[in-house]
Write a protein that holds these residues in place. Structure first.
Motif, PDB file in Angstrom:
ATOM      1  N   SER A   1       2.301  15.650   1.984  1.00 49.30           N
ATOM      2  CA  SER A   1       1.179  14.923   1.420  1.00 49.30           C
ATOM      3  C   SER A   1       0.508  15.846   0.422  1.00 49.30           C
ATOM      4  CB  SER A   1       0.216  14.547   2.551  1.00 49.30           C
ATOM      5  OG  SER A   1      -0.699  13.609   2.091  1.00 49.30           O
TER       6      SER A   1
ATOM      7  N   ALA B   1       0.292   9.828  -3.378  1.00 50.24           N
ATOM      8  CA  ALA B   1      -0.758   8.819  -3.575  1.00 50.24           C
ATOM      9  C   ALA B   1      -1.768   9.259  -4.623  1.00 50.24           C
ATOM     10  CB  ALA B   1      -1.465   8.540  -2.256  1.00 50.24           C
ATOM     11  N   HIS B   2      -2.061  10.557  -4.617  1.00 53.37           N
ATOM     12  CA  HIS B   2      -3.086  11.076  -5.519  1.00 53.37           C
ATOM     13  C   HIS B   2      -2.477  11.964  -6.587  1.00 53.37           C
ATOM     14  CE1 HIS B   2      -7.476  10.672  -4.145  1.00 53.37           C
ATOM     15  NE2 HIS B   2      -7.360  10.375  -5.409  1.00 53.37           N
TER      16      HIS B   2
ATOM     17  N   VAL C   1      -1.627   8.917   6.812  1.00 44.64           N
ATOM     18  CA  VAL C   1      -0.317   9.581   6.778  1.00 44.64           C
ATOM     19  C   VAL C   1       0.243   9.787   8.192  1.00 44.64           C
ATOM     20  CG1 VAL C   1       0.923  11.618   5.987  1.00 44.64           C
ATOM     21  CG2 VAL C   1      -0.796  10.559   4.511  1.00 44.64           C
TER      22      VAL C   1
ATOM     23  N   LYS D   1      -7.604   5.680  -6.699  1.00 44.37           N
ATOM     24  CA  LYS D   1      -6.489   6.428  -7.304  1.00 44.37           C
ATOM     25  C   LYS D   1      -6.482   6.171  -8.815  1.00 44.37           C
ATOM     26  CE  LYS D   1      -5.984   6.777  -3.002  1.00 44.37           C
ATOM     27  NZ  LYS D   1      -5.395   7.548  -1.955  1.00 44.37           N
TER      28      LYS D   1
ATOM     29  N   ASP E   1       4.297  12.203  -0.328  1.00 45.39           N
ATOM     30  CA  ASP E   1       3.131  11.324  -0.416  1.00 45.39           C
ATOM     31  C   ASP E   1       2.391  11.738  -1.686  1.00 45.39           C
ATOM     32  OD1 ASP E   1       0.709  10.040  -0.293  1.00 45.39           O
ATOM     33  OD2 ASP E   1      -0.028  11.170   1.449  1.00 45.39           O
TER      34      ASP E   1
ATOM     35  N   SER F   1       0.856  -1.191   0.000  1.00 44.68           N
ATOM     36  CA  SER F   1       0.000   0.000   0.000  1.00 44.68           C
ATOM     37  C   SER F   1       0.889   1.236   0.000  1.00 44.68           C
ATOM     38  CB  SER F   1      -0.905   0.035   1.245  1.00 44.68           C
ATOM     39  OG  SER F   1      -0.118   0.232   2.410  1.00 44.68           O
ATOM     40  N   CYS F   2       0.286   2.389  -0.244  1.00 45.89           N
ATOM     41  CA  CYS F   2       1.036   3.644  -0.123  1.00 45.89           C
ATOM     42  C   CYS F   2       1.420   3.867   1.342  1.00 45.89           C
ATOM     43  CB  CYS F   2       0.209   4.805  -0.652  1.00 45.89           C
ATOM     44  SG  CYS F   2       1.066   6.391  -0.562  1.00 45.89           S
ATOM     45  N   SER F   3       0.530   3.469   2.255  1.00 43.74           N
ATOM     46  CA  SER F   3       0.851   3.607   3.684  1.00 43.74           C
ATOM     47  C   SER F   3       2.110   2.821   4.023  1.00 43.74           C
ATOM     48  CB  SER F   3      -0.310   3.103   4.541  1.00 43.74           C
ATOM     49  OG  SER F   3      -1.480   3.809   4.231  1.00 43.74           O
TER      50      SER F   3
ATOM     51  N   SER G   1      -0.010   5.226  -4.573  1.00 42.72           N
ATOM     52  CA  SER G   1      -1.002   4.232  -4.170  1.00 42.72           C
ATOM     53  C   SER G   1      -1.687   3.624  -5.385  1.00 42.72           C
ATOM     54  CB  SER G   1      -2.060   4.893  -3.281  1.00 42.72           C
ATOM     55  OG  SER G   1      -3.091   3.972  -2.981  1.00 42.72           O
TER      56      SER G   1
ATOM     57  N   GLY H   1      -2.381  -1.630  -3.064  1.00 44.29           N
ATOM     58  CA  GLY H   1      -1.004  -1.687  -3.561  1.00 44.29           C
ATOM     59  C   GLY H   1      -0.364  -0.323  -3.481  1.00 44.29           C
TER      60      GLY H   1
HETATM   61  C1  LIG Z   1      -4.998   7.063  -0.588  1.00 47.26           C
HETATM   62  C2  LIG Z   1      -4.034   7.920   0.075  1.00 47.26           C
HETATM   63  C3  LIG Z   1      -3.102   7.388   0.987  1.00 47.26           C
HETATM   64  C4  LIG Z   1      -3.105   5.948   1.418  1.00 47.26           C
HETATM   65  O1  LIG Z   1      -2.878   5.059   0.363  1.00 47.26           O
HETATM   66  P1  LIG Z   1      -3.080   3.479   0.635  1.00 47.26           P
HETATM   67  O2  LIG Z   1      -2.505   2.846  -0.604  1.00 47.26           O
HETATM   68  O3  LIG Z   1      -4.547   3.250   0.761  1.00 47.26           O
HETATM   69  O4  LIG Z   1      -2.336   3.142   1.855  1.00 47.26           O
HETATM   70  C5  LIG Z   1      -2.175   8.239   1.541  1.00 47.26           C
HETATM   71  N1  LIG Z   1      -2.147   9.553   1.226  1.00 47.26           N
HETATM   72  C6  LIG Z   1      -3.023  10.103   0.361  1.00 47.26           C
HETATM   73  C7  LIG Z   1      -2.919  11.555   0.027  1.00 47.26           C
HETATM   74  C8  LIG Z   1      -3.995   9.305  -0.239  1.00 47.26           C
HETATM   75  O5  LIG Z   1      -4.867   9.859  -1.098  1.00 47.26           O
END
Ligand SMILES: *Cc1c(COP(=O)(O)O)cnc(C)c1O
Length: 397
Positions: A132, A160-161, A91, A187, A158, A61-63, A182, A194
């Motif tokens: 983030s 993720a997005h 986060v 996403k 971060d 995961s991104c986490s 992420s 993942g």
């Molecule tokens: C979705 C998201 C995460 C977490 O991602 P996971 O893959 O669900 O752990 C972290 N930071 C941001 C900004 C996100 O949008």
């Protein structure tokens, strides 16, 4: 008439994934380290190439990627990590998981880090900055990198997005020391779950790889880092946050689609933003000048909504018109409202971020939406604002 669009359903996974998944199911070859050249290994090579990074490490995961990034930096227990106060609860959780202490920084009405507050909080007691880019909104990376570089503070992104977002033409996620992405379903690339991290630093890559679960000599299947890996052999804990081959098989055929999704997502977003900004009561903050966005959702602020009751009335009016709106701070237990992160202890006093969260709205805009569906959403939102505020104006209340 266009019916209210469903913004929660995902798109089908590209057909090309099927044959590979069938092959993996037939052979049972699901573990990334069983065979050289596994789907996960190929995904890492392709993602590194896509980002122009030296190393990529696919994880669960991104986490997990954020956690491993903090561990790879070898921050001492209790190290203070500066993060924006507007982000997802995962986060600050990753920071806590890494035995560090999150320090929250104010975020402005444009959803980006407030640079004055950032400057006030960044001191020699901050060991790391974790930016983030919440909902893909890029904070001023020039100012942030200058402040961090001056103090030798490492920056984790971060992203993720933010897959496909550019800053001065540079890919977001490649500006700091490590970038994390992420593949969760909401996403741009959807594998259910993942994540992946990218870095140009061989020591960080080697450390994160071993801790992700490259036990014994499995690091040999990563290549290119033999000396660094040998240095860390048996010296790091194994957290086992690996990705499995089926996930890679779902992700890989989506990577060639990223550029098109980014372009379409940006066009959709900018079109809806223009329609919303035509309303007296709605405001979509512009991107910062160096930023080219890659949105698959839209955020906007309610303007002149004095009370929470008015903001709730807007949500109800939008719902009645077929569109669900999240006002980050208004829904109970919202994971993006910092006062709900009770695992951190008493919530800090962050009036600016709090005020933003109480009027900032969130609507998903998946890239598959048609022009008619986008128009439907925009009309519902501007209409709902008019339902609440237009009447108030007419009656002079
Ligand atoms: C979705 C998201 C995460 C977490 O991602 P996971 O893959 O669900 O752990 C972290 N930071 C941001 C900004 C996100 O949008």
């Amino acid at each position: 008439m266009t019916l209210a669009p469903n913004v929660y359903d995902a798109e089908p996974i590209p057909e090309a994934a099927r044959a590979e998944i069938e092959r993996l199911l037939s052979s049972g070859d699901l573990f990334r380290y069983t065979n050289e050249g596994s789907p996960v290994q190929q995904l890492e090579a392709e993602f590194a190439e896509l980002m122009g990074s030296r190393y990529a490490l696919a994880v669960s995961s991104c986490s997990a990627a954020l956690f491993l990034s903090l561990k790879a930096l070898d921050l001492p227990r209790g190290a203070r990590v500066l993060i924006p106060a507007f982000t997802f609860a995962a986060v600050p959780s990753a920071v806590v998981h890494a035995d560090c202490v999150p320090v929250l920084c104010e975020v402005g009405a444009n959803y980006r880090i407030d640079l004055e507050d950032f400057a006030a909080r960044i001191d020699d007691n901050i060991a790391c900055v974790l930016i983030s880019h919440m909902r893909g909104h890029t904070s001023d990376m020039d100012a942030i990198m200058a402040a961090c570089d001056a103090r030798g503070i490492p920056v984790i992104e971060d992203a993720a997005h933010s897959l496909g977002t550019l800053w001065h033409g540079r890919k977001i996620g490649t500006i700091g020391k490590i970038g994390c992405f992420s593949f969760q379903s909401y996403k741009l690339v959807n594998a259910g779950e993942g994540g992946i991290l990218v870095t140009d630093d061989p020591e960080l890559a080697a450390r994160a790889t071993i801790m992700s679960g490259a036990y014994e000599h499995n690091w040999k299947k990563h290549g290119g880092l033999q000396n660094s890996f040998a240095r860390w052999q048996n010296r790091l804990p194994l957290y086992n946050m690996r990705l499995q081959n089926l996930s890679a098989a779902v992700i890989r055929p989506q990577l060639p689609l990223v550029a098109e999704r980014v372009e379409k997502g940006r066009a959709n977003h900018d079109h809806v933003a223009e329609l919303l900004n035509a309303s007296l009561w709605l405001s979509v903050p512009p991107a910062l000048p160096p930023e080219e966005r890659a949105p698959d959702s839209i955020q906007f602020n309610l303007v002149g909504f004095e009370t929470d009751a008015e903001a709730r009335a807007f949500q109800e009016a939008a719902k009645a018109r077929g569109v669900s709106v999240q006002v980050f701070g208004l829904s109970q237990d919202n994971a993006r409202a910092f006062w709900n992160w009770q695992f951190l202890g008493t919530a800090p006093d962050l009036p600016q971020t709090r005020a933003m969260l109480m009027r900032a709205c969130d609507v998903r805009l998946p890239v598959r939406l048609t022009p008619a569906e986008l128009a439907f959403i925009a009309a519902a939102l501007t209409g709902a604002a008019e339902d609440v505020k237009g009447q108030a104006r007419a009656y002079g209340t």
